[in-house]
Design a protein around this motif. Structure first.
Motif, PDB file in Angstrom:
ATOM      1  N   THR A 123       0.837  -1.199   0.000  1.00  0.00           N
ATOM      2  CA  THR A 123       0.000   0.000   0.000  1.00  0.00           C
ATOM      3  C   THR A 123       0.874   1.252   0.000  1.00  0.00           C
ATOM      4  OG1 THR A 123      -1.608  -1.272   1.236  1.00  0.00           O
ATOM      5  CG2 THR A 123      -1.932   1.106   1.164  1.00  0.00           C
ATOM      6  N   GLY A 124       2.024   1.188   0.704  1.00  0.00           N
ATOM      7  CA  GLY A 124       2.937   2.334   0.705  1.00  0.00           C
ATOM      8  C   GLY A 124       3.401   2.667  -0.709  1.00  0.00           C
ATOM      9  N   ALA A 125       3.741   1.619  -1.483  1.00  0.00           N
ATOM     10  CA  ALA A 125       4.189   1.844  -2.865  1.00  0.00           C
ATOM     11  C   ALA A 125       3.040   2.369  -3.720  1.00  0.00           C
ATOM     12  CB  ALA A 125       4.742   0.540  -3.438  1.00  0.00           C
ATOM     13  N   LEU A 126       1.825   1.820  -3.487  1.00  0.00           N
ATOM     14  CA  LEU A 126       0.651   2.301  -4.228  1.00  0.00           C
ATOM     15  C   LEU A 126       0.411   3.786  -3.975  1.00  0.00           C
ATOM     16  CD1 LEU A 126      -2.336  -0.213  -3.924  1.00  0.00           C
ATOM     17  CD2 LEU A 126      -1.504   0.894  -5.999  1.00  0.00           C
ATOM     18  N   LEU A 127       0.561   4.200  -2.709  1.00  0.00           N
ATOM     19  CA  LEU A 127       0.373   5.613  -2.372  1.00  0.00           C
ATOM     20  C   LEU A 127       1.364   6.471  -3.157  1.00  0.00           C
ATOM     21  CD1 LEU A 127      -0.137   5.402   1.506  1.00  0.00           C
ATOM     22  CD2 LEU A 127      -1.755   6.405  -0.113  1.00  0.00           C
ATOM     23  N   ALA A 128       2.615   5.977  -3.239  1.00  0.00           N
ATOM     24  CA  ALA A 128       3.648   6.740  -3.951  1.00  0.00           C
ATOM     25  C   ALA A 128       3.344   6.801  -5.441  1.00  0.00           C
ATOM     26  CB  ALA A 128       5.022   6.110  -3.695  1.00  0.00           C
ATOM     27  N   VAL A 129       2.948   5.655  -6.036  1.00  0.00           N
ATOM     28  CA  VAL A 129       2.647   5.623  -7.471  1.00  0.00           C
ATOM     29  C   VAL A 129       1.456   6.535  -7.776  1.00  0.00           C
ATOM     30  CG1 VAL A 129       1.787   4.155  -9.339  1.00  0.00           C
ATOM     31  CG2 VAL A 129       3.613   3.325  -7.839  1.00  0.00           C
ATOM     32  N   ASP A 130       0.456   6.472  -6.902  1.00  0.00           N
ATOM     33  CA  ASP A 130      -0.735   7.302  -7.125  1.00  0.00           C
ATOM     34  C   ASP A 130      -0.379   8.788  -7.103  1.00  0.00           C
ATOM     35  OD1 ASP A 130      -3.784   7.553  -7.193  1.00  0.00           O
ATOM     36  OD2 ASP A 130      -3.222   8.792  -5.470  1.00  0.00           O
ATOM     37  N   LEU A 131       0.517   9.161  -6.168  1.00  0.00           N
ATOM     38  CA  LEU A 131       0.930  10.563  -6.066  1.00  0.00           C
ATOM     39  C   LEU A 131       1.668  10.985  -7.340  1.00  0.00           C
ATOM     40  CD1 LEU A 131       0.963  12.981  -4.110  1.00  0.00           C
ATOM     41  CD2 LEU A 131       3.218  12.218  -3.363  1.00  0.00           C
ATOM     42  N   VAL A 132       2.560  10.118  -7.817  1.00  0.00           N
ATOM     43  CA  VAL A 132       3.305  10.429  -9.049  1.00  0.00           C
ATOM     44  C   VAL A 132       2.332  10.588 -10.222  1.00  0.00           C
ATOM     45  CG1 VAL A 132       4.935   9.501 -10.737  1.00  0.00           C
ATOM     46  CG2 VAL A 132       5.447   9.346  -8.282  1.00  0.00           C
ATOM     47  N   LEU A 133       1.348   9.672 -10.322  1.00  0.00           N
ATOM     48  CA  LEU A 133       0.371   9.761 -11.415  1.00  0.00           C
ATOM     49  C   LEU A 133      -0.438  11.051 -11.323  1.00  0.00           C
ATOM     50  CD1 LEU A 133      -0.950   6.082 -11.640  1.00  0.00           C
ATOM     51  CD2 LEU A 133       0.357   7.338 -13.377  1.00  0.00           C
TER      52      LEU A 133
ATOM     53  N   LEU B  36      -2.633   8.531  10.317  1.00  0.00           N
ATOM     54  CA  LEU B  36      -1.447   9.393  10.388  1.00  0.00           C
ATOM     55  C   LEU B  36      -1.136   9.944   9.004  1.00  0.00           C
ATOM     56  CD1 LEU B  36       0.704   6.973  12.572  1.00  0.00           C
ATOM     57  CD2 LEU B  36      -1.125   8.531  13.274  1.00  0.00           C
ATOM     58  N   ASP B  37      -0.907  11.246   8.932  1.00  0.00           N
ATOM     59  CA  ASP B  37      -0.715  11.891   7.633  1.00  0.00           C
ATOM     60  C   ASP B  37       0.002  13.212   7.841  1.00  0.00           C
ATOM     61  OD1 ASP B  37      -0.890  12.322   4.930  1.00  0.00           O
ATOM     62  OD2 ASP B  37      -3.070  12.269   4.819  1.00  0.00           O
ATOM     63  N   ARG B  38       0.056  14.004   6.782  1.00  0.00           N
ATOM     64  CA  ARG B  38       0.551  15.373   6.885  1.00  0.00           C
ATOM     65  C   ARG B  38      -0.551  16.297   6.420  1.00  0.00           C
ATOM     66  NH1 ARG B  38       6.656  16.815   6.155  1.00  0.00           N
ATOM     67  NH2 ARG B  38       5.884  18.185   7.784  1.00  0.00           N
ATOM     68  N   GLY B  39      -0.487  17.548   6.865  1.00  0.00           N
ATOM     69  CA  GLY B  39      -1.501  18.491   6.415  1.00  0.00           C
ATOM     70  C   GLY B  39      -1.194  19.892   6.887  1.00  0.00           C
ATOM     71  N   LEU B  40      -1.847  20.847   6.214  1.00  0.00           N
ATOM     72  CA  LEU B  40      -1.695  22.248   6.577  1.00  0.00           C
ATOM     73  C   LEU B  40      -2.458  22.503   7.872  1.00  0.00           C
ATOM     74  CD1 LEU B  40      -0.183  24.430   5.052  1.00  0.00           C
ATOM     75  CD2 LEU B  40      -2.355  25.155   4.058  1.00  0.00           C
TER      76      LEU B  40
ATOM     77  N   VAL C  51      -3.319   3.772  11.203  1.00  0.00           N
ATOM     78  CA  VAL C  51      -3.170   3.740   9.749  1.00  0.00           C
ATOM     79  C   VAL C  51      -2.154   4.797   9.342  1.00  0.00           C
ATOM     80  CG1 VAL C  51      -4.394   4.041   7.557  1.00  0.00           C
ATOM     81  CG2 VAL C  51      -5.633   3.144   9.550  1.00  0.00           C
ATOM     82  N   ASN C  52      -1.158   4.402   8.561  1.00  0.00           N
ATOM     83  CA  ASN C  52      -0.187   5.383   8.083  1.00  0.00           C
ATOM     84  C   ASN C  52      -0.420   5.661   6.605  1.00  0.00           C
ATOM     85  OD1 ASN C  52       1.953   6.959   7.403  1.00  0.00           O
ATOM     86  ND2 ASN C  52       3.530   5.632   8.268  1.00  0.00           N
ATOM     87  N   ARG C  53      -0.979   6.831   6.312  1.00  0.00           N
ATOM     88  CA  ARG C  53      -1.223   7.219   4.914  1.00  0.00           C
ATOM     89  C   ARG C  53      -0.103   8.099   4.389  1.00  0.00           C
ATOM     90  NH1 ARG C  53      -6.027   9.925   2.283  1.00  0.00           N
ATOM     91  NH2 ARG C  53      -4.531  11.550   1.955  1.00  0.00           N
ATOM     92  N   SER C  54       0.891   8.361   5.205  1.00  0.00           N
ATOM     93  CA  SER C  54       1.948   9.281   4.789  1.00  0.00           C
ATOM     94  C   SER C  54       3.081   8.502   4.137  1.00  0.00           C
ATOM     95  CB  SER C  54       2.482  10.045   5.996  1.00  0.00           C
ATOM     96  OG  SER C  54       3.360   9.222   6.724  1.00  0.00           O
ATOM     97  N   ALA C  55       4.126   9.217   3.738  1.00  0.00           N
ATOM     98  CA  ALA C  55       5.243   8.581   3.029  1.00  0.00           C
ATOM     99  C   ALA C  55       6.408   8.283   3.980  1.00  0.00           C
ATOM    100  CB  ALA C  55       5.709   9.480   1.892  1.00  0.00           C
ATOM    101  N   ILE C  56       6.203   8.478   5.300  1.00  0.00           N
ATOM    102  CA  ILE C  56       7.299   8.242   6.239  1.00  0.00           C
ATOM    103  C   ILE C  56       6.854   7.344   7.388  1.00  0.00           C
ATOM    104  CG2 ILE C  56       9.080  10.030   6.143  1.00  0.00           C
ATOM    105  CD1 ILE C  56       7.156  11.882   7.485  1.00  0.00           C
ATOM    106  N   VAL C  57       7.843   6.699   8.025  1.00  0.00           N
ATOM    107  CA  VAL C  57       7.560   5.790   9.135  1.00  0.00           C
ATOM    108  C   VAL C  57       7.148   6.596  10.368  1.00  0.00           C
ATOM    109  CG1 VAL C  57       8.591   4.087  10.691  1.00  0.00           C
ATOM    110  CG2 VAL C  57       9.266   4.155   8.285  1.00  0.00           C
TER     111      VAL C  57
END
Ligand SMILES: [Cu+2]
Length: 578
Positions: free
Chosen positions: A3-13, A460-464, A501-507
């Motif tokens: 899922t981590g890789a999918l999140l990254a691929v989706d962001l790139v797309l 868990l994520d990042r946000g403004l 749940v970690n939806r971010s790109a970091i541990v």
């Protein structure tokens, strides 16, 4: 694919889609016909590919896909619906499709911003802001390109943009949950006449030597790590903390030790920070055996990194054999501890207590001997088997106890490839060894609870985020940052389940104070090894952990990421007893 890789691929797309539409629009505006058509075709293909990643993410868990399904997908469809038909047949004057292509670019860009700046959960406010941004940017481009949208279209665009903006801002700025104020009475530790281990730790600035260089540190008793505190199970531990000159205050948090709440050392929650010239006495009974550590929890990111930490070991009785603590830390960019070599008679029982006091994961590898992992986070494992040529990953704050009889030939412990403890030079240092998965190690036993009284999900994520009226790119829990994250409220005796749940790109190394949690599953696969009672565990990008515990230690407990920079940047919440 994880899922981590999918999140990254989706962001790139998502980035490629937006870039394709925007680039196509710009090329069309300057009548670069082949380029404009190629970029538009590319954007269409990327949109198709993205449909696949979004569906796959939704299947992995709604948390990963919510705003993509609710905001990005409709805006992408609008983009295709507006731009697509104008490309077939290929228009004579390519400039006539510039505005539709730019609209598609703005729509996909603003959806991308919703993912990057807002994340989970999807909100109506963020969606409306994206619509307002898209409409406004399109209207501005339309004018700039010299075209004349009809009055009716202009009016509709204005109304949509202003309406969406006002509603979106309103929905985004008004906090969804009440802010919690942590005001509590500070309970006095009770005095006792039981066997007591007394220590005094004095915090202050110091100059310490690390790999031959003097560096500025904050230290307990002028040493990094601070003095090793040891006790025998049943002792009362009494530690007087004094602050000589740490201006930002000091406390002692007993990491992994489930002390009474008043002794937990979290400033603003369980006590006030100890300021220069002040002192605070901690007292608790050492009723948990094992490997722990202590550290300041006042400006913890800076304080721990600068050296305000030390080891706490509670033993069941007299030590038979060799018992070595190895707290790993990075001070001023240099690794601690210094390498150490000692001769050990073959057959001597050895226990290496590995402690990660940094904010990121370390890789440990024991070369030259077979070993067992006897305990993780202070809790003994059930039926640990012998391992050889296997590495272990210890999360920030975590501890592993490795045991083995000293071999005839030398052994050595490597941390991230650097030998830190050895009994002589090893002939074969660790290579690209497999990593132990603790969820499948040792002998399983049934989960002790038939049901859960309370369940909470932490995404868990990042946000403004607005912090003291200043915007920051925070580390968030369920879309909010400390102090705006609602606490998890439980009653004494509840069996509580957390889904993290970690939806971010970091541990994110998760750490709940005052309780050990039993690991139930990771990514829906039930834990199959020894029961794992952890206080620190790495939730990697795309992972979903389910853990549970009995609420048996009343108070208000920090529940946070132990990458302390993340904790300071918003990723701190609280478990609270009603
Ligand atoms: Cu984190």
């Amino acid at each position: 694919m994880t899922t981590g890789a999918l999140l990254a691929v989706d962001l790139v797309l998502a980035v490629l889609t937006a870039a394709g539409w925007l680039g196509g629009g710009a090329a069309a505006a300057v009548r670069r016909r082949p380029l404009a058509l190629a970029l538009a075709a590319f954007a269409l293909l990327a949109t198709l590919a993205r449909a696949i990643t979004i569906v796959a993410l939704a299947r992995a868990g709604w948390w990963f896909a919510a705003e993509k399904v609710l905001v990005a997908a409709p805006l992408s469809l609008a983009a295709v619906a507006v731009a697509g038909p104008r490309l077939l047949p290929v228009p004579g004057d390519v400039r006539s499709v510039a505005v539709p292509l730019l609209f598609a670019g703005y729509a996909t860009s603003s959806a991308l911003l919703v993912t990057v700046l807002h994340g989970y959960p999807a909100s109506v406010g963020a969606g409306l802001l994206a619509v307002a941004g898209t409409v406004t940017a399109t209207a501005v481009s339309w004018r700039a390109l010299g075209a004349r949208p009809s009055r009716a279209i202009s009016r509709v665009a204005l109304v949509v943009a202003v309406g969406a903006l006002v509603t979106g801002v309103g929905l985004t700025v008004v906090p969804a949950a009440p802010v919690v104020h942590h005001g509590h009475g500070y309970r006095e530790a009770r005095t006792t006449d039981e066997p007591t281990r007394r220590f005094t730790l004095t915090a202050g600035t110091a100059t310490v030597s690390v790999s031959g260089r003097d560096v500025a540190a904050w230290a307990f008793d002028a040493q990094v790590p601070g003095p090793e505190l040891t006790a025998t199970v049943g002792d009362v531990v009494e530690v007087t903390l004094r602050n000589r000159n740490i201006g930002r205050g000091v406390t002692l948090h007993w990491h992994g030790y489930d002390v009474p709440n008043s002794q937990d050392g979290v400033p603003g929650v369980t006590q006030a920070a100890v300021l220069p010239g002040q002192e605070f006495v901690y007292r608790f009974r050492a009723d948990q055996v094992g490997t722990y550590w202590y550290h300041t929890h006042s400006v913890s990111d800076v304080g721990v990194r600068m050296g305000l930490y030390g080891v706490l070991v509670v033993r069941p009785g007299p030590v038979a054999g060799l018992d070595v603590t190895i707290p790993v830390h990075t001070l001023a960019g240099r690794p601690l501890p210094a390498p150490r070599t000692e001769r050990v008679e073959a057959g001597t029982p050895v226990r290496l207590r590995l402690i990660n006091t940094d904010s990121t994961t370390h890789r440990y590898a024991l070369a030259g001997t077979a070993f067992r992992v006897a305990a993780i986070d202070g809790a003994d494992l059930r039926g640990p088997t012998s391992l050889v040529d296997t590495a272990v990953l210890i999360p920030a704050g975590g501890r592993y106890d490795l045991v083995f009889p000293a071999p005839e030939t030398p052994m050595a412990l490597f941390v991230d490839g650097r030998a830190v403890y050895s009994t002589g030079p090893v002939s074969t240092p660790p290579g690209d060894w497999p990593v132990l998965d603790p969820l499948g190690y040792g002998v399983a036993s049934a989960v002790p609870w038939p049901r859960f009284d309370r369940t909470f999900t932490l995404v868990l994520d990042r946000g403004l985020d607005l912090h003291d009226m200043l915007p920051r790119y925070a580390h968030t829990v369920n879309g909010a940052a400390d102090p705006d994250i609602p606490p998890q409220v439980v009653r004494l005796g509840d069996v509580v389940r957390f889904t993290i749940v970690n939806r971010s790109a970091i541990v994110h190394p998760w750490h709940l104070h005052g309780h050990h949690v039993l690991v139930l599953s990771r990514d829906r696969r039930p834990a199959a090894g020894s029961p794992l009672w952890l206080d620190s565990f790495d939730v990697r990008p795309g992972e979903v952990w389910e853990v549970a515990f009995r609420a048996d230690n009343p108070g208000v407990w920090a529940n946070h990421c132990h990458n302390l920079a993340h904790a300071d940047a918003g990723m701190t919440t609280h478990l609270m007893y009603s």
